[in-house]
Structures are given as C-alpha cells and as structure tokens.
Scaffold this motif. Structure first.
Motif, PDB file in Angstrom:
ATOM      1  N   GLU A  77      18.381  -6.049   5.722  1.00 22.17           N
ATOM      2  CA  GLU A  77      17.908  -6.700   4.494  1.00 22.17           C
ATOM      3  C   GLU A  77      16.630  -7.507   4.763  1.00 22.17           C
ATOM      4  O   GLU A  77      15.840  -7.744   3.856  1.00 22.17           O
ATOM      5  N   GLN A  78      16.452  -7.948   6.013  1.00 24.50           N
ATOM      6  CA  GLN A  78      15.236  -8.677   6.393  1.00 24.50           C
ATOM      7  C   GLN A  78      14.222  -7.742   7.064  1.00 24.50           C
ATOM      8  O   GLN A  78      13.338  -8.189   7.791  1.00 24.50           O
ATOM      9  N   SER A  79      14.390  -6.433   6.840  1.00 27.27           N
ATOM     10  CA  SER A  79      13.497  -5.405   7.381  1.00 27.27           C
ATOM     11  C   SER A  79      13.660  -5.192   8.885  1.00 27.27           C
ATOM     12  O   SER A  79      12.729  -4.755   9.565  1.00 27.27           O
ATOM     13  N   CYS A  80      14.827  -5.532   9.432  1.00 27.56           N
ATOM     14  CA  CYS A  80      15.110  -5.159  10.813  1.00 27.56           C
ATOM     15  C   CYS A  80      15.269  -3.642  10.878  1.00 27.56           C
ATOM     16  O   CYS A  80      15.726  -3.013   9.919  1.00 27.56           O
ATOM     17  N   PRO A  81      14.901  -3.009  12.005  1.00 27.34           N
ATOM     18  CA  PRO A  81      15.013  -1.551  12.098  1.00 27.34           C
ATOM     19  C   PRO A  81      16.460  -1.078  12.083  1.00 27.34           C
ATOM     20  O   PRO A  81      17.389  -1.841  12.371  1.00 27.34           O
ATOM     21  N   ASN A  82      16.628   0.185  11.768  1.00 21.49           N
ATOM     22  CA  ASN A  82      17.946   0.802  11.714  1.00 21.49           C
ATOM     23  C   ASN A  82      18.354   1.209  13.137  1.00 21.49           C
ATOM     24  O   ASN A  82      17.773   2.114  13.720  1.00 21.49           O
ATOM     25  N   ILE A  83      19.356   0.517  13.699  1.00 19.70           N
ATOM     26  CA  ILE A  83      19.756   0.754  15.092  1.00 19.70           C
ATOM     27  C   ILE A  83      21.234   1.102  15.151  1.00 19.70           C
ATOM     28  O   ILE A  83      22.062   0.443  14.538  1.00 19.70           O
ATOM     29  N   LYS A  84      21.548   2.147  15.911  1.00 17.71           N
ATOM     30  CA  LYS A  84      22.928   2.514  16.187  1.00 17.71           C
ATOM     31  C   LYS A  84      23.212   2.259  17.657  1.00 17.71           C
ATOM     32  O   LYS A  84      22.347   2.433  18.505  1.00 17.71           O
ATOM     33  N   PHE A  85      24.446   1.875  17.966  1.00 17.19           N
ATOM     34  CA  PHE A  85      24.811   1.501  19.319  1.00 17.19           C
ATOM     35  C   PHE A  85      25.982   2.344  19.810  1.00 17.19           C
ATOM     36  O   PHE A  85      26.867   2.696  19.038  1.00 17.19           O
ATOM     37  N   LYS A  86      25.953   2.621  21.092  1.00 18.20           N
ATOM     38  CA  LYS A  86      27.085   3.354  21.657  1.00 18.20           C
ATOM     39  C   LYS A  86      27.286   2.982  23.124  1.00 18.20           C
ATOM     40  O   LYS A  86      26.372   2.515  23.799  1.00 18.20           O
ATOM     41  N   GLN A  87      28.499   3.196  23.584  1.00 16.50           N
ATOM     42  CA  GLN A  87      28.854   2.981  24.987  1.00 16.50           C
ATOM     43  C   GLN A  87      28.719   4.288  25.747  1.00 16.50           C
ATOM     44  O   GLN A  87      29.104   5.339  25.268  1.00 16.50           O
ATOM     45  N   GLU A  88      28.151   4.203  26.941  1.00 13.22           N
ATOM     46  CA  GLU A  88      28.092   5.369  27.819  1.00 13.22           C
ATOM     47  C   GLU A  88      29.073   5.176  28.976  1.00 13.22           C
ATOM     48  O   GLU A  88      30.255   5.311  28.803  1.00 13.22           O
ATOM     49  N   ILE A  89      28.581   4.798  30.137  1.00 16.23           N
ATOM     50  CA  ILE A  89      29.433   4.669  31.322  1.00 16.23           C
ATOM     51  C   ILE A  89      30.038   3.269  31.383  1.00 16.23           C
ATOM     52  O   ILE A  89      29.375   2.267  31.095  1.00 16.23           O
ATOM     53  N   ILE A  90      31.320   3.205  31.763  1.00 12.88           N
ATOM     54  CA  ILE A  90      31.981   1.921  31.960  1.00 12.88           C
ATOM     55  C   ILE A  90      32.635   1.939  33.331  1.00 12.88           C
ATOM     56  O   ILE A  90      33.289   2.910  33.706  1.00 12.88           O
ATOM     57  N   LYS A  91      32.416   0.868  34.100  1.00 10.13           N
ATOM     58  CA  LYS A  91      32.878   0.827  35.488  1.00 10.13           C
ATOM     59  C   LYS A  91      33.666  -0.457  35.759  1.00 10.13           C
ATOM     60  O   LYS A  91      33.480  -1.472  35.097  1.00 10.13           O
ATOM     61  N   HIS A  92      34.517  -0.365  36.786  1.00 13.19           N
ATOM     62  CA  HIS A  92      35.341  -1.502  37.207  1.00 13.19           C
ATOM     63  C   HIS A  92      34.962  -1.889  38.629  1.00 13.19           C
ATOM     64  O   HIS A  92      34.936  -1.042  39.528  1.00 13.19           O
ATOM     65  N   VAL A  93      34.649  -3.156  38.858  1.00 13.90           N
ATOM     66  CA  VAL A  93      34.400  -3.676  40.202  1.00 13.90           C
ATOM     67  C   VAL A  93      35.497  -4.685  40.524  1.00 13.90           C
ATOM     68  O   VAL A  93      35.651  -5.689  39.834  1.00 13.90           O
ATOM     69  N   THR A  94      36.276  -4.398  41.564  1.00 16.57           N
ATOM     70  CA  THR A  94      37.366  -5.290  41.949  1.00 16.57           C
ATOM     71  C   THR A  94      36.807  -6.548  42.611  1.00 16.57           C
ATOM     72  O   THR A  94      35.678  -6.566  43.100  1.00 16.57           O
ATOM     73  N   TRP A  95      37.644  -7.578  42.659  1.00 16.14           N
ATOM     74  CA  TRP A  95      37.203  -8.840  43.235  1.00 16.14           C
ATOM     75  C   TRP A  95      36.921  -8.713  44.735  1.00 16.14           C
ATOM     76  O   TRP A  95      36.031  -9.377  45.273  1.00 16.14           O
ATOM     77  N   GLU A  96      37.648  -7.845  45.407  1.00 12.48           N
ATOM     78  CA  GLU A  96      37.400  -7.624  46.834  1.00 12.48           C
ATOM     79  C   GLU A  96      35.962  -7.158  47.068  1.00 12.48           C
ATOM     80  O   GLU A  96      35.283  -7.620  47.982  1.00 12.48           O
ATOM     81  N   LYS A  97      35.500  -6.244  46.230  1.00  9.92           N
ATOM     82  CA  LYS A  97      34.118  -5.772  46.346  1.00  9.92           C
ATOM     83  C   LYS A  97      33.134  -6.819  45.826  1.00  9.92           C
ATOM     84  O   LYS A  97      32.045  -6.980  46.371  1.00  9.92           O
ATOM     85  N   ALA A  98      33.524  -7.521  44.790  1.00  9.50           N
ATOM     86  CA  ALA A  98      32.620  -8.493  44.167  1.00  9.50           C
ATOM     87  C   ALA A  98      32.280  -9.640  45.110  1.00  9.50           C
ATOM     88  O   ALA A  98      31.184 -10.201  45.035  1.00  9.50           O
ATOM     89  N   LEU A  99      33.188 -10.005  46.006  1.00 13.43           N
ATOM     90  CA  LEU A  99      32.929 -11.097  46.938  1.00 13.43           C
ATOM     91  C   LEU A  99      31.752 -10.791  47.858  1.00 13.43           C
ATOM     92  O   LEU A  99      31.097 -11.700  48.366  1.00 13.43           O
ATOM     93  N   ARG A 100      31.465  -9.512  48.043  1.00 12.66           N
ATOM     94  CA  ARG A 100      30.360  -9.123  48.919  1.00 12.66           C
ATOM     95  C   ARG A 100      28.999  -9.407  48.284  1.00 12.66           C
ATOM     96  O   ARG A 100      27.963  -9.296  48.954  1.00 12.66           O
ATOM     97  N   LEU A 101      28.978  -9.804  47.027  1.00 11.58           N
ATOM     98  CA  LEU A 101      27.708 -10.116  46.378  1.00 11.58           C
ATOM     99  C   LEU A 101      27.043 -11.352  46.980  1.00 11.58           C
ATOM    100  O   LEU A 101      25.846 -11.563  46.775  1.00 11.58           O
ATOM    101  N   SER A 102      27.787 -12.164  47.709  1.00  8.95           N
ATOM    102  CA  SER A 102      27.220 -13.381  48.295  1.00  8.95           C
ATOM    103  C   SER A 102      26.507 -13.132  49.615  1.00  8.95           C
ATOM    104  O   SER A 102      25.942 -14.064  50.178  1.00  8.95           O
TER     105      SER A 102
END
Length: 389
Positions: A77-102
C-alpha cells in the motif's frame, strides 16, 4: 550471491543475460522472490533435548516466514515491491559442534588444539627470522616499509613462542633436546636484535611504542576473545565486542565461515540460543549495565566485509522471540533499506522500531529505498568500501 529475483510477467516475459545478471522487459509489476537458508544451533537444557528444540525452531521459523510475507504484502500500500519468500535448505548444528566456534580464526575447524598451538609457535618463530632476513637484504629499508612487516607484533609473538618452547621442554624433561632449544633461543634472539637495531635507528621512542602497543593489543584481544568464549559456553553469542570499532566476535565470524550454505543463491539465516552486545547509550547502560540482550542482527557485505568474508549478507535470529514479533522481517528490512540509522524516529507500530515489538509498518520513503535496492542489492553490496574496522 545470496539473493534470488524472479520476475513473473502476465502475457509476456523476456529474459536475457548481461554480465551474468538477468534482465527483463516488463509489462506488469515485477514480483521478486527471496529465499532463505536456515541454520539452527541448539543447546540442550534440563527441559528440552536438542532434537526437540530443533523441531520446535523449525516450526517457529515456518511461522516467521509466513509473517514476513504478510508484512511485505501489507506494505504494498506504501508502494513497497511485491516480494514472495520461501525456505530452501535448513540445517541443524549440535551444541558439541557449536562450541568449536570459539577457536581461533586461523585454526582449522578439524585441527586439534595442540596441533594448532605447535603450528603457531613454528610460524611465529619463522616470521621473526623472515623479517630479520629482509632487513639484512635491504639495509636501507625505509621506516614505513619496515612498519609494513609488523615488527612489533612479530617481536611479541616470537618471545611468547620461545617461552612456550622452553615451557614444553621443562614439562617433558627431555635432556636430548636441550642443545636444539638453546640453538633456537640464540637464533631467535639474534633475529629480534637485528629488528631492534633497525627500529633504534629510527628512534628508541618509536621502537618502545611499537612493542608496547603490540603487547597491549595482544592482552586486549585475548581478554575480549576469552569473554565472548565464556558467554558462548552459556549459549550467548556475542555479536559485537566493541561497538565503536564494530568488531564482531570470533564465534560470529566462525559461524559464517564454517556454516555458510553452499549450492544456492539464498540468504543465510543463523538461529542461535541467545545473543548480546555492548550497551549503547546511557539508557541501555542504566537498564542493562554493560551488556544488552539482542534479538537479532543484520550484517551486510558492505558494512561487515571481514565478517561476511564473501559469504553474502547474513541475518542472526535468537530463539527467544515472541510469536507476535516480526524479527526476520525487521532484520531483512535493515538489509533492504540499507540505512545505518533505520531505527531512528520509529514508533512501536513500525517494522524498524528498535525493540521489535510486533510493528509491521513501512513508510513510503522506506518502501522507495527497498524498491531502489532490491534489484541491485547483492551486486552493489560487493562494491562497498571496508567500513568494518
């Protein structure tokens, strides 16, 4: 590129390619499509397993995606463009792996800590010798050319590497390696002496300041990295360590570096348990002390080139959002509007209100900026200067 643009034209559609980018002759309004890759990091607690958390977050993201589309549909209504959204890939990172980010940025993700430390010691000792060799080969080296070799940090790192070697020798008590250690000590100290002599030539005060600054920076960043690592142990991702410098944490840099989704042109969204950054302004400091909890962040390639490191724009979301909030739409708004002060002057009804209270309204000026930016969003973002200090 992390962006997909789809033009749907009634009656006629003409696609071409110019320098690798699509163009189209349009008779009706274009419809754009933005797709997302979601990476969910889970941390087990006493009530919910990581598997259960992952399923729960997937469901919440589906709702968030639907709300994002509703937000942008409403703002047409404020002239924003017409945008559609979708999900592609979804992944799970366990906490054991996440700790290695440090772990340090230059440590291989599958490299053992002991192997990394030994490699760094050898690299630091080699570096000081290399600088000394360059000075001997160029006796009349200019001061600023010398500075480009980073002699201050090299001296500090070499001294620390030598101490580490000596400590390891004492721990093992290996008398057969004593001669090799003494030889290495003499060699390293000789290299440091050559560099110090050259620095003395340009002024003792300058040499002192270079080494003092290198030692100070080493202590500062060690403290910063230890602090963000301790917070990450508790499931809190530090977004910015230093607001003035906009320096993002090791954990955030590693998250993008090691968990970037390859194989499509979608925007990466990382969902973490919690997030925080230094408080901004007197009001936040009075309310939250030094650190304030954040619900998310948007990192563009233009403003954060070192952090995104060629992986495209990034959105961070936390898992504590209320169902009434529009966090994904809000962070996407930051990227599409492209303004540093997108929160300025906003009220609770607005999508870009800083506290993300569920507002969804975009004004005509914001929609105009989105419309200007959306077709060239990813192309132009790669051309910006290095604004991340």
């Amino acid at each position: 590129m992390n962006f997909t643009t789809v033009f749907r034209i009634s009656n006629i559609a003409l696609f071409g390619c110019l320098f690798g980018y699509p163009f189209v002759a349009m008779t009706d309004e274009a419809q754009y499509e933005i797709c997302f890759n979601f990476t969910i990091i889970t941390k087990q607690n006493n009530d919910v397993s990581e598997v259960a958390q992952y399923k729960q977050q997937k469901s919440l993201l589906h709702e968030e995606l639907s709300r994002t589309e509703l937000v942008f549909d409403k703002n047409k209504e404020q002239s924003c463009p017409n945008i559609k959204f979708k999900q592609e890939i979804i992944k799970h990172v366990t906490w054991e792996k996440a700790l290695r980010l440090s772990q340090p940025r230059d440590q291989g993700f599958n490299e053992k800590k002991s192997d990394y430390q030994n490699r760094r010691i050898e690299e630091d000792l080699n570096e000081i010798e290399l600088i000394a060799t360059k000075i001997k080969q160029t006796p009349d080296i200019k001061y600023y050319s010398l500075l480009e070799l980073s002699p201050g940090p090299a001296i500090v790192n070499a001294k620390r590497a030598l101490v580490a070697k000596e400590t390891e020798h004492q721990r093992l008590g290996d008398s057969t390696s004593l001669h090799a250690l003494e030889k290495l000590r003499v060699k390293t100290q000789a290299s440091i002496h050559i560099i110090n002599e050259k620095l003395d030539y340009y002024g003792v005060e300058k040499k002192y300041e270079l080494v003092k600054r290198a030692e100070s920076m080493h202590r500062k960043y060690k403290e910063i990295d230890n602090a963000s690592a301790n917070r990450w142990q508790e499931g809190v991702l530090t977004l910015w360590n230093d607001v003035a410098a906009q320096d993002t944490s090791i954990e955030l840099k590693n998250l993008i570096q090691h968990h970037h989704t390859q194989g499509n042109n979608c925007l990466d969204v990382y969902v973490v348990p919690k997030a925080n950054s230094p408080s901004r302004g007197t009001d936040e400091i009075k309310k939250n002390n030094d650190w304030t909890v954040r619900g998310g962040a948007a990192l563009s390639e233009k403003l954060f080139p070192r952090t995104t490191a060629g992986k495209g724009h990034v959105i961070i979301l936390t898992q504590d959002a209320r169902k009434t909030e529009n966090r994904l739409a809000h962070e996407l708004g930051h990227l599409l509007i492209g303004k540093r002060d997108a929160h300025f002057g906003k009220e609770a009804k607005d999508l870009m209100h800083e506290n993300s209270l569920g507002g969804s309204y975009l004004d005509e000026e914001e929609c105009k900026k989105i419309k200007e930016n959306i077709t060239t969003f990813f192309r132009h973002s790669r051309l910006g200067g290095n604004l991340e200090q």
